[in-house]
Design a protein around this motif. Sequence first.
Motif, PDB file in Angstrom:
ATOM      1  N   GLN A 173     -41.440   1.448  43.473  1.00  0.00           N
ATOM      2  CA  GLN A 173     -42.369   0.557  44.176  1.00  0.00           C
ATOM      3  C   GLN A 173     -41.874   0.228  45.589  1.00  0.00           C
ATOM      4  OE1 GLN A 173     -43.349  -2.958  41.889  1.00  0.00           O
ATOM      5  NE2 GLN A 173     -44.134  -4.052  43.676  1.00  0.00           N
ATOM      6  N   TYR A 174     -40.574   0.029  45.733  1.00  0.00           N
ATOM      7  CA  TYR A 174     -40.050  -0.446  47.015  1.00  0.00           C
ATOM      8  C   TYR A 174     -39.348   0.625  47.844  1.00  0.00           C
ATOM      9  CZ  TYR A 174     -41.236  -5.075  45.325  1.00  0.00           C
ATOM     10  OH  TYR A 174     -41.919  -6.158  44.854  1.00  0.00           O
ATOM     11  N   ASN A 175     -38.829   1.674  47.223  1.00  0.00           N
ATOM     12  CA  ASN A 175     -38.124   2.718  47.967  1.00  0.00           C
ATOM     13  C   ASN A 175     -39.127   3.726  48.516  1.00  0.00           C
ATOM     14  OD1 ASN A 175     -35.449   5.134  47.174  1.00  0.00           O
ATOM     15  ND2 ASN A 175     -36.214   4.384  49.119  1.00  0.00           N
ATOM     16  N   ASN A 176     -39.881   3.297  49.524  1.00  0.00           N
ATOM     17  CA  ASN A 176     -40.857   4.170  50.174  1.00  0.00           C
ATOM     18  C   ASN A 176     -41.019   3.725  51.629  1.00  0.00           C
ATOM     19  OD1 ASN A 176     -43.169   2.223  50.472  1.00  0.00           O
ATOM     20  ND2 ASN A 176     -42.947   2.149  48.245  1.00  0.00           N
ATOM     21  N   PRO A 177     -41.663   4.538  52.464  1.00  0.00           N
ATOM     22  CA  PRO A 177     -41.718   4.234  53.895  1.00  0.00           C
ATOM     23  C   PRO A 177     -42.290   2.860  54.245  1.00  0.00           C
ATOM     24  CG  PRO A 177     -42.364   6.510  53.521  1.00  0.00           C
ATOM     25  CD  PRO A 177     -42.212   5.876  52.161  1.00  0.00           C
ATOM     26  N   GLY A 180     -37.529   8.747  52.428  1.00  0.00           N
ATOM     27  CA  GLY A 180     -37.575   8.545  53.869  1.00  0.00           C
ATOM     28  C   GLY A 180     -37.141   7.176  54.358  1.00  0.00           C
ATOM     29  N   VAL A 181     -36.432   6.415  53.515  1.00  0.00           N
ATOM     30  CA  VAL A 181     -35.939   5.101  53.933  1.00  0.00           C
ATOM     31  C   VAL A 181     -34.477   5.213  54.364  1.00  0.00           C
ATOM     32  CG1 VAL A 181     -35.633   2.675  53.301  1.00  0.00           C
ATOM     33  CG2 VAL A 181     -37.570   3.965  52.378  1.00  0.00           C
ATOM     34  N   ASP A 182     -33.584   5.504  53.427  1.00  0.00           N
ATOM     35  CA  ASP A 182     -32.173   5.716  53.767  1.00  0.00           C
ATOM     36  C   ASP A 182     -32.006   7.087  54.435  1.00  0.00           C
ATOM     37  OD1 ASP A 182     -31.342   3.259  52.709  1.00  0.00           O
ATOM     38  OD2 ASP A 182     -31.167   4.094  50.694  1.00  0.00           O
ATOM     39  N   PHE A 183     -31.020   7.200  55.329  1.00  0.00           N
ATOM     40  CA  PHE A 183     -30.895   8.393  56.177  1.00  0.00           C
ATOM     41  C   PHE A 183     -30.158   9.553  55.502  1.00  0.00           C
ATOM     42  CE2 PHE A 183     -31.516   4.879  59.101  1.00  0.00           C
ATOM     43  CZ  PHE A 183     -32.419   5.391  60.018  1.00  0.00           C
ATOM     44  N   GLY A 184     -29.058   9.254  54.784  1.00  0.00           N
ATOM     45  CA  GLY A 184     -28.279  10.312  54.149  1.00  0.00           C
ATOM     46  C   GLY A 184     -27.694  11.318  55.129  1.00  0.00           C
ATOM     47  N   ILE A 185     -27.304  10.852  56.319  1.00  0.00           N
ATOM     48  CA  ILE A 185     -26.799  11.786  57.341  1.00  0.00           C
ATOM     49  C   ILE A 185     -25.285  11.986  57.256  1.00  0.00           C
ATOM     50  CG2 ILE A 185     -28.682  11.515  59.003  1.00  0.00           C
ATOM     51  CD1 ILE A 185     -26.994   9.451  60.486  1.00  0.00           C
ATOM     52  N   TRP A 186     -24.611  11.193  56.426  1.00  0.00           N
ATOM     53  CA  TRP A 186     -23.164  11.380  56.239  1.00  0.00           C
ATOM     54  C   TRP A 186     -22.937  12.241  55.005  1.00  0.00           C
ATOM     55  CZ3 TRP A 186     -20.263   6.107  57.248  1.00  0.00           C
ATOM     56  CH2 TRP A 186     -20.423   5.753  58.601  1.00  0.00           C
ATOM     57  N   LYS A 187     -22.779  13.525  55.222  1.00  0.00           N
ATOM     58  CA  LYS A 187     -22.693  14.478  54.105  1.00  0.00           C
ATOM     59  C   LYS A 187     -21.309  14.535  53.471  1.00  0.00           C
ATOM     60  CE  LYS A 187     -26.955  15.705  54.946  1.00  0.00           C
ATOM     61  NZ  LYS A 187     -28.038  15.143  54.118  1.00  0.00           N
ATOM     62  N   SER A 188     -20.302  13.943  54.128  1.00  0.00           N
ATOM     63  CA  SER A 188     -18.938  14.016  53.598  1.00  0.00           C
ATOM     64  C   SER A 188     -18.683  12.962  52.515  1.00  0.00           C
ATOM     65  CB  SER A 188     -17.924  13.843  54.728  1.00  0.00           C
ATOM     66  OG  SER A 188     -18.169  12.633  55.418  1.00  0.00           O
ATOM     67  N   LEU A 189     -19.643  12.074  52.311  1.00  0.00           N
ATOM     68  CA  LEU A 189     -19.533  11.056  51.260  1.00  0.00           C
ATOM     69  C   LEU A 189     -20.685  11.218  50.282  1.00  0.00           C
ATOM     70  CD1 LEU A 189     -18.574   8.047  53.553  1.00  0.00           C
ATOM     71  CD2 LEU A 189     -17.069   9.151  51.887  1.00  0.00           C
ATOM     72  N   ILE A 242     -39.843   0.106  55.230  1.00  0.00           N
ATOM     73  CA  ILE A 242     -39.255   0.098  56.573  1.00  0.00           C
ATOM     74  C   ILE A 242     -39.925  -0.940  57.469  1.00  0.00           C
ATOM     75  CG2 ILE A 242     -38.875   1.516  58.653  1.00  0.00           C
ATOM     76  CD1 ILE A 242     -38.795   3.975  56.768  1.00  0.00           C
ATOM     77  N   GLU A 243     -41.236  -1.151  57.275  1.00  0.00           N
ATOM     78  CA  GLU A 243     -42.016  -2.026  58.163  1.00  0.00           C
ATOM     79  C   GLU A 243     -41.464  -3.443  58.247  1.00  0.00           C
ATOM     80  OE1 GLU A 243     -46.000  -1.871  56.655  1.00  0.00           O
ATOM     81  OE2 GLU A 243     -46.070   0.324  56.761  1.00  0.00           O
ATOM     82  N   SER A 244     -40.852  -3.926  57.160  1.00  0.00           N
ATOM     83  CA  SER A 244     -40.389  -5.318  57.150  1.00  0.00           C
ATOM     84  C   SER A 244     -38.872  -5.431  57.042  1.00  0.00           C
ATOM     85  CB  SER A 244     -41.034  -6.063  55.967  1.00  0.00           C
ATOM     86  OG  SER A 244     -40.618  -5.474  54.748  1.00  0.00           O
ATOM     87  N   ASP A 245     -38.166  -4.306  57.216  1.00  0.00           N
ATOM     88  CA  ASP A 245     -36.722  -4.298  56.994  1.00  0.00           C
ATOM     89  C   ASP A 245     -35.969  -3.922  58.271  1.00  0.00           C
ATOM     90  OD1 ASP A 245     -34.747  -4.401  54.553  1.00  0.00           O
ATOM     91  OD2 ASP A 245     -34.080  -2.704  55.769  1.00  0.00           O
ATOM     92  N   PRO A 246     -34.762  -4.469  58.457  1.00  0.00           N
ATOM     93  CA  PRO A 246     -33.962  -4.108  59.639  1.00  0.00           C
ATOM     94  C   PRO A 246     -33.666  -2.614  59.773  1.00  0.00           C
ATOM     95  CG  PRO A 246     -33.063  -6.086  58.621  1.00  0.00           C
ATOM     96  CD  PRO A 246     -34.142  -5.579  57.697  1.00  0.00           C
ATOM     97  N   ILE A 247     -33.809  -1.846  58.696  1.00  0.00           N
ATOM     98  CA  ILE A 247     -33.556  -0.401  58.780  1.00  0.00           C
ATOM     99  C   ILE A 247     -34.512   0.277  59.766  1.00  0.00           C
ATOM    100  CG2 ILE A 247     -35.074   0.433  56.919  1.00  0.00           C
ATOM    101  CD1 ILE A 247     -32.747   2.263  56.020  1.00  0.00           C
TER     102      ILE A 247
END
Length: 254
Positions: free
Chosen positions: A16-20, A181-190, A23-28
């Motif tokens: 329900q909440y982990n969707n784009p 599409g909420v969290d970035f996941g750009i740190w592939k080493s972790l 983002i509208e109401s979150d600091p992310i």
Amino acid sequence: MTKNELKDFLNLKVEQYNNPKFIESDPIQVPHQFSKKEDIEIAAFLTATIAWGNRKSIITNAKRLMDLLDNAPHDFVMNHEEQDLEKLQSFVHRTFNGDDTIQFVTSLKHIYTQHVGLEAVFTKYAESNSLQTSISKFKTIFFEMEHLPRSQKHVSDPLKNSAAKRINMFLRWMVRQDNAGVDFGIWKSLSPSQLSCPLDVHSGNVARKLGLLKRKQNDAKALLELDNTLRKLDPKDPVKYDFALFGLGVFENF
């Protein structure tokens, strides 16, 4: 609820909440303005650093901070001259002031020039099932240069019994592989399995009502207890349940 019923309920709330729309109401939303890796991680780190209090004011002030960094945070951090820092003196968010802002920009430059960058520091000290020691080591490195003692309070230390909510949230943004599409996941080493839930008053209260957490204080011991519980529900992606706990607390007054 049985364990399976609880898991099904929480998974439903994650969906329900982990969707784009989240983002509208979150600091992310602030790091989502950028596409370059270093811009995203610096914007995310600074936004997470001031992420306490009213969410609208967090977002407004984080956007203002990006404006002060010429909406090119990595370029500003790496190439600023002494006089460029003067305009940062005007920045204030609660107890985080202009002096802290200048300190954080200079400390970030130190991290990128002397330690390869944010991801490298957290990865170097990561444990197989936890990043809490990494956070503590990161704080030491962040302030190993000449610094203002007052600025240290703006980076938490889990080894001093802090739940380190804001920096765990930053790590969730950077590491968690999010197909929504909420969290970035750009740190592939972790790995997302190493993450800890950002524990605050909302997620803590909901976790206690659901029987996921017994400890009354929101501290490092409570975080470890919650980590252990959530990892039993999903060992590969335990912090996805942050969406459920936070959503239930903030949007549903659970």
